[in-house]
Design a protein around this motif. Structure first.
Motif, PDB file in Angstrom:
ATOM      1  N   PHE A 146       0.561 -23.413 -21.928  1.00  0.00           N
ATOM      2  CA  PHE A 146       0.858 -24.368 -22.735  1.00  0.00           C
ATOM      3  C   PHE A 146       0.699 -23.998 -24.193  1.00  0.00           C
ATOM      4  O   PHE A 146       1.097 -24.718 -25.277  1.00  0.00           O
ATOM      5  CB  PHE A 146       0.257 -25.732 -22.562  1.00  0.00           C
ATOM      6  CG  PHE A 146       0.562 -26.140 -21.030  1.00  0.00           C
ATOM      7  CD1 PHE A 146       1.737 -26.737 -20.581  1.00  0.00           C
ATOM      8  CD2 PHE A 146      -0.583 -26.256 -20.106  1.00  0.00           C
ATOM      9  CE1 PHE A 146       1.901 -26.958 -19.171  1.00  0.00           C
ATOM     10  CE2 PHE A 146      -0.335 -26.553 -18.762  1.00  0.00           C
ATOM     11  CZ  PHE A 146       0.898 -26.950 -18.531  1.00  0.00           C
ATOM     12  N   LEU A 147      -0.021 -22.881 -24.450  1.00  0.00           N
ATOM     13  CA  LEU A 147      -0.378 -22.322 -25.794  1.00  0.00           C
ATOM     14  C   LEU A 147       0.869 -21.221 -25.974  1.00  0.00           C
ATOM     15  O   LEU A 147       0.745 -20.296 -25.353  1.00  0.00           O
ATOM     16  CB  LEU A 147      -1.717 -21.934 -25.829  1.00  0.00           C
ATOM     17  CG  LEU A 147      -2.882 -22.986 -25.536  1.00  0.00           C
ATOM     18  CD1 LEU A 147      -4.174 -22.347 -25.482  1.00  0.00           C
ATOM     19  CD2 LEU A 147      -2.641 -24.168 -26.735  1.00  0.00           C
ATOM     20  N   ARG A 148       1.377 -21.242 -27.320  1.00  0.00           N
ATOM     21  CA  ARG A 148       2.356 -20.437 -27.546  1.00  0.00           C
ATOM     22  C   ARG A 148       1.684 -19.633 -28.929  1.00  0.00           C
ATOM     23  O   ARG A 148       1.350 -20.042 -29.621  1.00  0.00           O
ATOM     24  CB  ARG A 148       3.519 -21.039 -28.305  1.00  0.00           C
ATOM     25  CG  ARG A 148       4.170 -22.042 -27.129  1.00  0.00           C
ATOM     26  CD  ARG A 148       4.947 -21.497 -25.898  1.00  0.00           C
ATOM     27  NE  ARG A 148       5.650 -22.385 -25.376  1.00  0.00           N
ATOM     28  CZ  ARG A 148       5.135 -23.051 -24.053  1.00  0.00           C
ATOM     29  NH1 ARG A 148       3.695 -22.736 -23.775  1.00  0.00           N
ATOM     30  NH2 ARG A 148       5.934 -23.922 -23.492  1.00  0.00           N
ATOM     31  N   ILE A 149       2.241 -18.291 -28.803  1.00  0.00           N
ATOM     32  CA  ILE A 149       1.897 -17.261 -29.905  1.00  0.00           C
ATOM     33  C   ILE A 149       3.118 -16.665 -30.404  1.00  0.00           C
ATOM     34  O   ILE A 149       3.533 -15.537 -29.817  1.00  0.00           O
ATOM     35  CB  ILE A 149       0.507 -16.137 -29.536  1.00  0.00           C
ATOM     36  CG1 ILE A 149      -0.524 -16.911 -28.962  1.00  0.00           C
ATOM     37  CG2 ILE A 149       0.252 -15.495 -30.850  1.00  0.00           C
ATOM     38  CD1 ILE A 149      -1.482 -16.031 -28.478  1.00  0.00           C
ATOM     39  N   PRO A 150       3.799 -17.147 -31.558  1.00  0.00           N
ATOM     40  CA  PRO A 150       4.879 -16.445 -32.157  1.00  0.00           C
ATOM     41  C   PRO A 150       4.369 -15.369 -32.567  1.00  0.00           C
ATOM     42  O   PRO A 150       3.402 -14.844 -33.036  1.00  0.00           O
ATOM     43  CB  PRO A 150       5.385 -17.454 -33.008  1.00  0.00           C
ATOM     44  CG  PRO A 150       4.848 -18.851 -32.893  1.00  0.00           C
ATOM     45  CD  PRO A 150       3.490 -18.512 -32.063  1.00  0.00           C
TER      46      PRO A 150
END
Length: 715
Positions: free
Chosen positions: A543-547
């Motif tokens: 659920f954690l995003r890293i662009p």
């Protein structure tokens, strides 16, 4: 399969294996969003609602189990626990039936019947109940003693025992309970001493009100109960007393002698003194619980819609909290929501004027390269919005849109601990304006900082069960946050708190790690965060995003445990993962042969989710923010005329309809019967919060500030 699994599966019509696996996952500490998103193979594809229902039923059954332990222990201490009784209690999983079984054994205060038993009158009561004795007065004479002065006292005591026995009979209680559910009427009347009080007027619809209980909607019931709690109304739930007593007599009276007459008298006493008050209270509690659940469901759905409102995205925003006497609080935010500048603009006399305000707004917007403006919908919102639109229209090259934003709860946030930590050097007015601006950029990220009860999208939220309300709203916030996902490098501590598997401590540790070590470049770095162990990583990572992460999958909803599957797909097609994400034709070819990648751990449901994510990695499920304008000719209730068709914004949804802001400082109601040309059972099926709609004015009551609207027959 344990008994819980069988009961829950039967109640919810879910396969036992799915229920069993879901219960195991919940027991392991998995969150509902994680189970729904990443454990579809084990649950059979259950959604969050079904998993939540399983969890609720599991809690309910555990409570019943604890209650049964207490009941068994209490009866055993009385030396009255027979094998048959124990078997009945062990096999009972209905709380109402369980309490009926327990009632005769339940310790109670010293009742009239208990006193009569202590006087040795129980054998006399038994003789009377048999209704065979022809000279009951002579028999009663044998029970005279120091505590029973005469025959009449003996018979009176025996009737008390009979009355209590009747009132504790399971069959009698259940029959009366069913009668209440079928035939009861709920009524309310104004308490005479309060009828002239100003506060009582809001309950005027219920000063002399009655209707069949089964037709009483949850909102009407809660309104009456609120009036009762505030001391203005007297509320009753009742049935035909004579008919109810006659039905009970038919169960217990079997003759025409003196004993039968005594039993008849005992039945009347049992009903009026014991049964009717008890069952009325029980039905009142039951209907209140049902109304609570309905209100909580509506509140939770409204909150979900508000949290998932379309974000503007990362733009430079001016936030404006309108005011007349104290002026407009103005803030400028960068694309990440950081405060750049704040000021106060006075568009109205005596401290300012419109032209001066327009120039100030234009100058501020130009200096800070503002791309959009968010205006709170409170006092003077319409007037300030017009000034701002006039201001930005003077700069044709800027193309700045003005959005009206709900400011419900902004004042709560501005005085909160969270706001003080974010802006320790700013006052509440600045913090409130910042909240308004950020709500336009990302409603979800900003609204999670506010107690959901302060957001203003529910009715009777202070009247319902507060623990159930909090649990439901917390689950809704958690569901929304995890559905959207968050940017690991920009999410606030408060937002991270709601991510699956984290909570306040780990959210704080992530933010502190980010400050000390710089931006995350990989999800694997989460394992270096203090106290974030393997279980928490499993729950939160997807659920954690890293662009712009080194691994493009780190900016997607693909879970790290499935990376090997995607890497194998890329390897089989002689490309990189990044190339696979960009090549839609290649994705289509892989989708045709998905079964090739099925393993013992990864099934088709997960593979299907992976392919959808590869198609649009990190896709935000929310829509896009839209500009809205009220009718410029309608600003006050006095401007309204029946038949007018006006633009409006849906501000609240209830079971009985939807409230719509048409720009006159008072929301109008579109009753459920006026929402659509066809029959509507649930307003949420037709409209959603913040939706832009056209409505027709059907009635205006300026004195009571009530506006009736319709959405029917509007082309």
């Amino acid at each position: 399969m344990n008994i819980y699994t069988r009961i829950i599966s039967s109640k919810l019509n879910i396969k036992e294996q799915s229920t069993e696996n879901t219960l195991l996952l919940l027991e392991e500490g998995c969150t509902i969003p994680f189970i729904a998103r990443y454990r579809k193979e084990r649950t059979g594809g259950l959604d969050e609602v079904q998993i939540g229902q399983i969890s609720e039923w599991n809690d309910r059954l555990q409570e019943i189990s604890k209650r049964k332990e207490t009941i068994l222990k209490t009866i055993a201490e009385q030396d009255k626990l027979t094998d048959e009784l124990k078997k009945r209690i062990d096999s009972c999983w209905d709380s109402t039936e369980l309490e009926d079984i327990y009632l005769p054994f339940k310790p109670k205060r010293r009742t009239k019947a208990q006193i009569a038993r202590e006087q040795g009158l129980e054998p006399l009561a038994t003789i009377i109940m048999l209704q065979r004795e022809r000279n009951i007065h002579a028999v009663a004479g044998r029970f005279i003693n120091d505590n029973v002065p005469d025959e009449e006292a003996a018979l009176e005591g025996a009737k008390h025992i009979i009355a209590e026995t009747i009132s504790e009979n399971e069959q009698t209680r259940q029959r009366l309970r069913n009668t209440f559910l079928r035939e009861a009427v709920i009524s309310s009347k104004i308490i005479k001493a309060k009828e002239n009080e100003e506060e009582a007027a809001k309950f005027s619809d219920y000063f002399d009100f009655s209707e069949p209980l089964r037709r009483c909607t949850g909102n009407r019931l809660l309104a009456m109960r609120r009036g009762e709690n505030e001391g203005f109304l007297r509320v009753r739930i009742s049935i035909d007393e004579e008919e109810a007593i006659e039905r009970i007599k038919r169960q217990y009276v079997h003759g025409y002698n003196d004993c039968s007459q005594l039993v008849e008298e005992a039945v009347e006493d049992a009903y009026k003194r014991l049964l009717e008050p008890s069952i009325e209270n029980e039905i009142a509690t039951l209907t209140k619980q049902k109304a609570d659940e309905e209100a909580i469901d509506v509140f939770a759905e409204n909150l979900r819609q508000l949290l998932l409102a379309a974000p503007l995205g990362q733009k430079r925003v001016m936030g404006v909290d309108p005011g007349i006497r104290t002026g407009c609080k103005v803030v400028c935010l960068d694309a990440q929501g950081n405060l750049l500048y704040h000021d106060v603009v006075f568009p109205f006399p005596p401290r300012g004027n419109r032209l001066q305000a327009e120039r100030q707004f234009t100058d501020i917007a130009s200096r800070h390269h503002i791309e959009a403006i968010a205006v709170g919908n409170g006092t003077a919102s319409r007037e300030v919005t017009e000034i701002l639109k006039s201001s930005v229209s003077s700069n044709k090259d800027a193309n700045i849109h003005v959005f009206v934003v709900s400011e419900d709860g902004a004042s709560i946030y501005s005085a909160s601990k969270t706001a003080r930590e974010e802006f320790p050097d700013e006052d509440v007015t600045v913090r409130g304006a910042v909240s308004i601006g950020r709500r336009l950029m990302d409603p979800l990220a900003e609204l999670v900082k506010i107690d959901p009860k302060s957001i203003g999208v529910g009715q009777y939220q202070h009247d319902v069960d507060q623990s159930k309300l909090k649990k439901s709203l917390d689950q809704t916030v958690e569901s929304c946050v995890n559905l959207v996902g968050v940017n690991l490098n920009t999410a606030s501590q408060h937002l991270l708190t709601y991510i699956s598997g984290l909570g306040p401590t780990l959210a704080k540790n992530i933010v502190e790690y980010r400050k000390s070590n710089g931006a995350f470049t990989s999800r694997q770095q989460l394992k270096k965060v203090p106290r974030l162990g393997p279980s928490a990583f499993e729950q939160c990572a997807g659920f954690l995003r890293i662009p712009d992460a080194r691994n493009p999958l780190d900016n997607s909803a693909v879970h790290p445990e499935s990376y090997k599957v995607v890497e194998q797909m890329a390897k089989d097609n002689s490309c990189t993962v990044a190339q696979l994400i960009k090549d839609k034709e290649l994705q289509k070819r892989i989708s045709l042969n998905l079964r090739h990648y099925v393993t013992a751990e990864v099934g088709l449901p997960t593979l299907t989710d992976i392919m959808q994510e590869l198609d649009k990695p990190g896709r935000d499920p929310r829509g896009e923010a839209e500009v809205f304008e009220f009718d410029p000719n309608v600003k006050e209730i006095s401007d309204l005329r029946e038949g007018m068709v006006l633009p409006g914004i849906v501000t609240n949804i209830t079971k009985f309809g939807a409230f719509v802001d048409i720009g006159v400082h008072q929301d109008g109601l579109v009753h459920i019967s006026q929402l659509a040309d066809k029959y509507v059972s649930n307003p949420s099926d037709i409209v959603h919060l913040q939706q832009h709609v056209l409505v027709r004015v059907t009635e205006v009551d300026a004195r009571r500030k009530r506006i009736s609207l319709s959405m029917r027959d509007i082309s």
